[in-house]
Write a protein that holds these residues in place. Structure first.
Motif, PDB file in Angstrom:
ATOM      1  N   THR A 370       0.808  -1.224   0.000  1.00 28.90           N
ATOM      2  CA  THR A 370       0.000   0.000   0.000  1.00 28.90           C
ATOM      3  C   THR A 370       0.837   1.268   0.000  1.00 28.90           C
ATOM      4  OG1 THR A 370      -0.130  -0.048   2.421  1.00 28.90           O
ATOM      5  CG2 THR A 370      -1.856  -1.206   1.195  1.00 28.90           C
ATOM      6  N   LEU A 423      -5.697  -2.046  -1.401  1.00 26.90           N
ATOM      7  CA  LEU A 423      -5.293  -0.744  -1.952  1.00 26.90           C
ATOM      8  C   LEU A 423      -6.469   0.229  -1.971  1.00 26.90           C
ATOM      9  CD1 LEU A 423      -3.046  -1.918  -4.934  1.00 26.90           C
ATOM     10  CD2 LEU A 423      -2.299  -0.699  -2.880  1.00 26.90           C
ATOM     11  N   VAL A 424      -7.664  -0.288  -2.311  1.00 30.67           N
ATOM     12  CA  VAL A 424      -8.846   0.575  -2.321  1.00 30.67           C
ATOM     13  C   VAL A 424      -9.147   1.075  -0.911  1.00 30.67           C
ATOM     14  CG1 VAL A 424     -11.333   0.614  -2.725  1.00 30.67           C
ATOM     15  CG2 VAL A 424      -9.815  -0.483  -4.389  1.00 30.67           C
ATOM     16  N   ALA A 426      -7.079   1.333   1.620  1.00 30.95           N
ATOM     17  CA  ALA A 426      -6.026   2.251   2.062  1.00 30.95           C
ATOM     18  C   ALA A 426      -6.233   3.643   1.452  1.00 30.95           C
ATOM     19  CB  ALA A 426      -4.656   1.686   1.678  1.00 30.95           C
ATOM     20  N   ASP A 427      -6.604   3.726   0.174  1.00 31.56           N
ATOM     21  CA  ASP A 427      -6.854   5.027  -0.457  1.00 31.56           C
ATOM     22  C   ASP A 427      -8.033   5.734   0.210  1.00 31.56           C
ATOM     23  OD1 ASP A 427      -4.764   4.614  -2.168  1.00 31.56           O
ATOM     24  OD2 ASP A 427      -6.014   3.790  -3.791  1.00 31.56           O
ATOM     25  N   ARG A 428      -9.085   5.001   0.553  1.00 30.01           N
ATOM     26  CA  ARG A 428     -10.225   5.622   1.214  1.00 30.01           C
ATOM     27  C   ARG A 428      -9.847   6.170   2.585  1.00 30.01           C
ATOM     28  NH1 ARG A 428     -15.016   1.109   0.131  1.00 30.01           N
ATOM     29  NH2 ARG A 428     -15.099   1.323  -2.159  1.00 30.01           N
ATOM     30  N   LYS A 430      -6.803   7.053   3.576  1.00 26.95           N
ATOM     31  CA  LYS A 430      -5.885   8.194   3.428  1.00 26.95           C
ATOM     32  C   LYS A 430      -6.645   9.472   3.080  1.00 26.95           C
ATOM     33  CE  LYS A 430      -3.010   6.110   0.576  1.00 26.95           C
ATOM     34  NZ  LYS A 430      -1.851   5.879  -0.338  1.00 26.95           N
ATOM     35  N   ALA A 431      -7.770   9.326   2.395  1.00 24.35           N
ATOM     36  CA  ALA A 431      -8.556  10.509   2.035  1.00 24.35           C
ATOM     37  C   ALA A 431      -9.170  11.176   3.259  1.00 24.35           C
ATOM     38  CB  ALA A 431      -9.651  10.121   1.042  1.00 24.35           C
TER      39      ALA A 431
END
Length: 929
Positions: A370, A423-424, A426-428, A430-431
Motif C-alpha cells: 500500500t 489498496l482501495v 487504504a486510499d479511502r 488516506k482521504a
C-alpha cells in the motif's frame, strides 16, 4: 611501534603456526614414544600375571591331587572309621611317605573329639608351630574338599603364606562326617616356585599379596618391591596401577586362579626400558629455525607488493561512511590481477548500494503493497506524537482497524483480488487523514491510524463513523461488487498514558471488543473491561484444558409423552467436573464460550459424545432420540454440515433422525439466510432441528419463518408461572396454537409439577421435560430410570380435574390473584419491610390485555377493576400506616375491610366464570343445531 598490517598478521600467523607445529611435533613424538613404551610395559605385566597364574594353578592342582591320593587309601579310611590311631599314623607317616614326596610341610588328621589326632609332615623349621596352627584351622562343613590361602604368623611375628588343603572322612553307610585331613604347604618358603615364575615371566622381582600381606622372594629385586610398596599410599589391592622406582617399574595384578575362589594379588617389577627422543628434538628445532627465516623473507615481499596497496584501499574504504559513496582507486601493479578485480567488484557493489539504499530505506519503514508506513515507522511517529502531546498538552487517538469478512473474499477470489481491495481501502482511509495524521498497515487486513490534536469528542465520533462508512462502501473490482465492514478499537492519550507499543496493544484489545459486540463498529479501550477480557481469556484457557483433560461430561434429561407416559427421548446437557470448584452447571461457564474458537470445539465434542452414547445404549437394547444444543457460531462455521455427515457416518447403526440439534431462539445469527441453508442441508441427512427457548427472543416469528425447524420448545420461564400468571398461560397457549397451525411438534421445558403437566395437556402440548419428571442424570443412571418410569402409571389423571375445571384462563387469574393477596398480607403483618408490587402488575397486564379481549363485554369485568382498585387503595393505606410506625392493633383494624374488598373481588371473578360457562353452553347448543 610499527602499525600491524594484514600481511604481517598473516606471515606472523603462518610462521608462528609452523614453529608451534614443530614444537608440538617434538613434544608429541616424545609423548607418543613414552605412551607406547608404557602401553607395552602394561601388556608385559598382563602377560607375566597370566603366566604366573597358570604356574600357580598347576602347583596347587598338584597339591590337591596329592591330597586326593592320600584320601584314596582304603586302609587309612578304615583306620579313621574304627578310630585306630596307630594304624592311621603308620599309613600316613610311614607307608605314604614315599607317595607324598615331601609335598606337604604339615599334615593333620582330626576327629570329632580330637583336633590333632594324627599329625606329621616334612617341614624342617617351625614344624610344631605349623601343626598346631593347622589343627586349629576351620574347614568348610559342606562338600568334600576345601583349598584356601592363609597367612600364618609364627612365634617371631613373621608372616608366612600357607596353602591349606582340607579333605573330609565320612561314614560310608550314613554319610556322617568322622574327621578331616588338612595338609599345609608354606608357599612363601618355596624358592623354587618363585624362581620358576620369575624365569617364565621374565621378571626382576616377584611377590604375592594375600589378606593385605606381601610375600616376596629372597633376591634384592624382591626386597626393593617390599621397600617401595611399604612407602606407597594405601590403595585397592586389586588395582592394576604401576609405579616407577629407581630403574625399575613395579606393578600389581589380580590373579584369577581356577583352583581357588580367592583372588590373590601378584606384585612384580621389570627393568626400565625408556628411550629418549633427543634426535627428534634436534631435527625439529632446526626445521623450526628454517621456517622462521623463510617467513621473514616472505613477510618483506608481501609487505611491499600486497600490504601497502591493501592499506591504501582500506583508508579509502573507511572514508565511505563519512561522505557520499565514491569508487576506489586501483593500485599500481595490480590492474589486471586479483586485487584489481577485487577493486572493480567493490566499485560495482558501491554503485548497487547507492541505487538500492533509498529502496531499502523505504522497505524498512513503509508497507510494500500500500505504500503507507509500517509498524516500525508507526511506532516512531507515535513516540514523537506522545512527546509533542506531553509538551502541548493536546490529546491524540490511536485506532486499530481490522476488516470484517476479508478472509472469505481473499479465499474466494484469490490473493490478487485481495491485494487490490486492500489498496482501495487504504486510499479511502488516506482521504480521511489530516496533514499531521498517519495511516499504517501492520500486515494482512489490519491498519492503525494516528490522529493528533483530537480535542472534541463529537469530532472524534464523527471521524470514526466516517471511517467505518468509507470501509463499508461497496468496491467494484473486475465487475465484482465486494462489500466489507470494519471493526475498530480506539484508545486516547493521555487518558491511556503508556508507550507506543502498549497503546497499539490496547487499541487492538478494544478492536476485539468491537468484533464481539457485532462488528462494523468501534469500541474505546477501557482498562476495567480489558481486565475482564483477560480474565475471560484465562477462563476460556482453563476450559480448553478441561476439554483436553476429559473434565467435561454429559448428563441427560428425559423427555416424555404426558398422555401415554412413554419416554420419547432425552436432552444432552453439558457439565464440568472442575478440579477445584467441583461440579459446575452450564450456566456458570457456557456464557464465556460465546464467540470464542473453543465454542465450536466444545460443540463438536458434545455431538461426538452424544452419538457415542446413543450407539452404546442401542447395543444395550435402549433406543432413544437425543437432542444436543448447537450455538449460532458453531452452526454457521464453514463445513458444519460436512462435519455432521462425517460424524453420523462413524455410527452407521444409528438412525439419522435419532439426533436432534437445538438452536437457541435468543441466539443472534449474523446471516439468517445462511443459517436456514445449513439447517436445510442437515435435514437432508435426516437430522431433526428444534428451536429452543421459543418466545424469549426479539424476532421469534422471523426465526420461525426463516429456519426450517421441526420442533418448538416452550421456554421454562413461561411454563413455570403459567398456573399463577394468566399472561404466561396466554403465551404458552399461543405458542402451542402456532405450532399446531404450522404442523410443528411442541415440547414444554421446565415442568416442575404434575399440575403443570395436566395444564399443558389441556392446552394441547403432550411432550414435556423438567424437574417434575426427572432431573438431568448420568448416562449410566438413565436406563434404570426409564425402567422404573415404565413400571409406574403416569400420575397425570389425578391432576387432570383438580383446580383446573371451567375456564382455564380465569382459573389461573383467580389463583394468581389469591397468591398475590396472601403475599401482601404476610408482608404487612409479619415482616418489617414494605411489600413490593402493591398494584399487582401481573393482574393489571392481564386485565388490560387478554382478559379484556376475553371478558370485556361482561358487566362483571368492569366491576372487577373497581374491586381491585379498592383492594389496592386499602393495601396502600396499610403500607403508609406501617411506614409511619403504626402499632399492630391499628393495622388489624383495617384488615376486616380489606378482607371484604378481597371477597368482592373473588365474587366478581365468580360472576365472570358463571357467565363464561353459560356462554360456552349456548355456543355448544348452537354447534349441535
Amino acid at each position: 611501534m610499527a602499525r600491524r598490517t594484514l600481511i604481517t598478521t598473516i606471515v606472523a600467523a603462518l610462521g608462528g603456526g609452523m614453529v608451534l607445529f614443530s614444537v608440538l611435533a617434538v613434544v608429541l613424538t616424545i609423548q607418543g614414544t613414552r605412551q607406547a613404551t608404557l602401553s607395552e610395559l602394561q601388556r608385559g605385566f598382563d602377560r607375566s600375571a597370566a603366566l604366573a597364574t597358570l604356574i600357580l594353578d598347576q602347583e596347587i592342582e598338584g597339591i590337591q591331587r596329592m591330597s586326593h591320593e592320600i584320601m584314596r587309601l582304603r586302609p587309612l579310611q578304615q583306620a579313621v572309621l574304627e578310630g585306630r590311631r596307630d594304624l592311621a599314623e603308620h599309613l600316613l607317616l610311614r607307608q605314604a611317605q614315599f607317595d607324598l614326596q615331601g609335598v606337604f610341610d604339615g599334615l593333620v588328621i582330626s576327629r570329632e573329639d580330637q583336633a590333632r589326632w594324627v599329625d606329621g609332615g616334612f617341614a624342617i623349621y617351625r614344624r610344631e608351630a605349623l601343626l598346631d596352627w593347622l589343627s586349629h584351622q576351620h574347614e568348610q562343613q559342606d562338600g568334600l574338599a576345601d583349598t584356601r590361602l592363609h597367612v600364618m604368623v609364627d612365634g617371631d611375628g613373621r608372616p608366612h603364606l600357607v596353602l591349606v588343603v582340607s579333605r573330609h572322612f565320612r561314614d560310608p553307610d550314613t554319610g556322617r562326617r568322622l574327621g578331616s585331613l588338612k595338609g599345609a604347604v608354606v608357599l612363601s618358603d618355596r624358592l623354587s616356585l618363585f624362581n620358576r615364575v620369575r624365569q617364565a615371566a621374565g621378571l626382576e622381582g616377584l611377590g604375592w599379596m594375600v589378606d593385605g600381606r606381601l610375600f616376596v622372594g629372597p633376591l634384592p629385586a624382591d626386597a626393593l618391591i617390599m621397600d617401595v610398596w611399604s612407602r606407597l599410599p594405601s590403595a585397592d589391592p586389586a588395582n592394576d596401577r604401576s609405579v616407577r622406582e629407581a630403574s625399575v617399574h613395579i606393578a600389581r595384578r589380580p590373579m584369577s586362579l581356577v583352583t581357588l575362589d580367592q583372588v590373590p594379588v601378584m606384585v612384580m617389577s621389570v627393568a626400565d626400558a625408556r628411550a629418549e627422543a633427543r634426535v627428534l628434538i634436534t631435527v625439529m628445532t632446526l626445521l623450526a629455525t628454517v621456517i622462521v627465516i623463510v617467513m621473514s623473507g616472505l613477510l618483506l615481499f608481501l609487505t611491499r607488493f600486497v600490504a601497502l596497496p591493501l592499506r591504501r584501499l582500506a583508508e579509502q574504504a573507511r572514508q565511505l561512511p563519512v561522505g557520499p559513496l565514491r569508487p576506489l582507486t586501483t593500485p599500481r601493479f595490480h590492474v589486471d590481477d586479483e586485487l584489481g578485480q577485487l577493486v572493480n567488484a567493490f566499485n560495482d557493489l558501491i554503485r548497487r548500494i547507492s541505487i538500492h539504499q533509498h529502496e531499502l530505506d523505504r522497505m524498512a519503514h513503509y508497507d510494500i503493497l500500500t505504500g503507507v508506513p509500517n509498524r516500525r515507522l508507526l511506532a516512531d511517529r507515535i513516540s514523537q506524537a506522545i512527546a509533542r502531546a506531553r509538551r502541548n498538552r493536546s490529546p491524540l487517538a490511536i485506532c486499530y482497524l481490522d476488516l470484517d469478512g476479508f478472509k472469505p473474499i481473499n479465499d474466494r477470489f484469490g490473493h490478487a483480488m485481495g491485494d487490490r481491495l486492500l489498496l482501495v481501502i487504504a486510499d479511502r482511509l488516506k482521504a480521511l487523514l489530516r496533514a499531521d495524521d498517519t495511516l499504517a498497515r501492520l500486515g494482512g487486513d489490519e491498519f492503525v491510524l494516528l490522529f493528533n490534536n483530537l480535542d472534541d469528542a463529537n469530532e472524534a465520533h464523527s471521524l470514526f463513523e466516517r471511517m467505518l462508512t468509507a470501509v463499508a462502501e461497496p468496491a467494484i473490482l473486475d465487475s465484482v461488487c465486494v462489500r466489507l465492514s470494519a471493526s475498530m478499537g480506539v484508545t486516547f492519550f493521555p487518558r491511556d498514558d503508556h508507550d507506543a507499543d502498549t497503546l497499539i496493544r490496547h487499541a487492538d484489545q478494544a478492536m476485539y471488543q468491537a468484533k464481539e459486540a457485532g462488528k462494523n463498529r468501534y469500541a474505546v479501550f477501557d482498562l476495567d473491561q480489558s481486565l475482564r477480557h483477560q480474565s475471560r481469556m484465562e477462563f476460556i484457557k482453563s476450559m480448553a484444558t478441561a476439554l483436553q483433560d476429559g473434565q467435561f461430561l454429559l448428563h441427560y434429561q428425559p423427555r416424555v409423552d404426558l398422555v401415554s407416559g412413554r419416554v420419547t427421548g432425552a436432552e444432552a446437557l453439558l457439565r464440568w467436573q472442575h478440579p477445584q470448584r467441583g461440579f459446575l452447571l452450564p450456566g456458570s461457564f457456557l456464557g464465556e464460550l460465546n464467540g470464542s474458537e473453543l465454542e465450536s470445539q466444545v460443540g463438536r465434542w458434545v455431538i461426538e459424545q452424544a452419538l457415542w452414547q446413543m450407539a452404546n445404549w442401542k447395543d444395550q437394547g435402549l433406543h432413544l432420540h437425543i437432542s444436543v444444543n448447537v450455538s449460532a457460531d458453531h452452526l454457521l462455521e464453514p463445513g458444519f454440515a460436512d462435519y455432521l455427515e462425517a460424524a453420523l457416518a462413524r455410527h452407521p447403526q444409528l438412525p439419522r433422525e435419532s439426533l436432534e440439534c437445538e438452536i437457541l431462539e435468543t441466539a443472534t445469527f449474523s446471516d439468517l439466510y445462511q443459517a436456514g441453508s445449513v439447517i436445510a442441508r442437515c435435514k437432508k441427512l435426516g437430522v431433526r432441528f428444534a428451536l429452543d427457548d421459543f418466545g424469549t427472543g426479539y424476532s421469534s416469528l422471523a426465526y420461525f419463518r426463516s429456519l426450517p425447524v421441526d420442533v418448538l420448545k416452550v421456554d421454562r420461564s413461561f411454563v413455570m408461572d403459567m398456573l399463577e400468571d394468566p399472561n404466561d398461560l396466554d403465551i404458552v397457549e399461543s405458542i402451542v396454537g402456532l405450532a399446531a397451525t404450522f404442523n410443528k411438534e411442541i415440547i414444554a421445558e421446565g415442568v416442575e409439577s404434575m399440575e403443570q403437566a395436566a395444564c399443558l395437556i389441556r392446552l394441547g402440548c403432550r411432550h414435556a421435560q423438567g424437574y417434575g419428571i426427572a432431573r438431568p442424570m448420568s448416562p449410566e443412571a438413565l436406563p434404570a430410570w426409564i425402567r422404573q418410569w415404565s413400571k409406574r402409571p403416569p400420575a397425570l389423571a389425578i391432576h387432570l380435574g383438580e383446580g383446573l375445571q371451567g375456564d382455564l384462563n380465569l382459573t389461573v387469574a383467580v389463583r394468581g390473584y389469591q397468591r398475590w393477596f396472601d403475599g401482601m398480607m404476610l408482608s404487612i403483618q409479619e415482616t418489617h419491610q414494605l411489600p413490593d408490587d402493591l398494584f399487582n402488575t401481573r393482574f393489571v397486564r392481564w386485565y388490560n390485555g387478554s382478559g379484556s379481549a376475553r371478558y370485556g363485554m361482561h358487566e362483571a369485568f368492569a366491576d372487577l377493576w373497581a374491586a381491585h382498585a379498592r383492594v389496592h387503595e386499602l393495601l396502600l393505606s396499610l403500607a403508609e400506616h406501617k411506614r409511619d410506625g403504626a402499632m399492630p392493633p391499628q393495622l388489624h383494624a383495617l384488615l376486616p375491610e380489606l378482607q371484604a374488598a378481597r371477597g368482592q373481588m373473588l365474587a366478581c371473578f365468580a360472576r365472570l366464570e358463571r357467565r363464561g360457562a353459560v356462554g360456552e353452553e349456548m355456543s355448544g347448543r348452537r354447534r349441535s343445531l
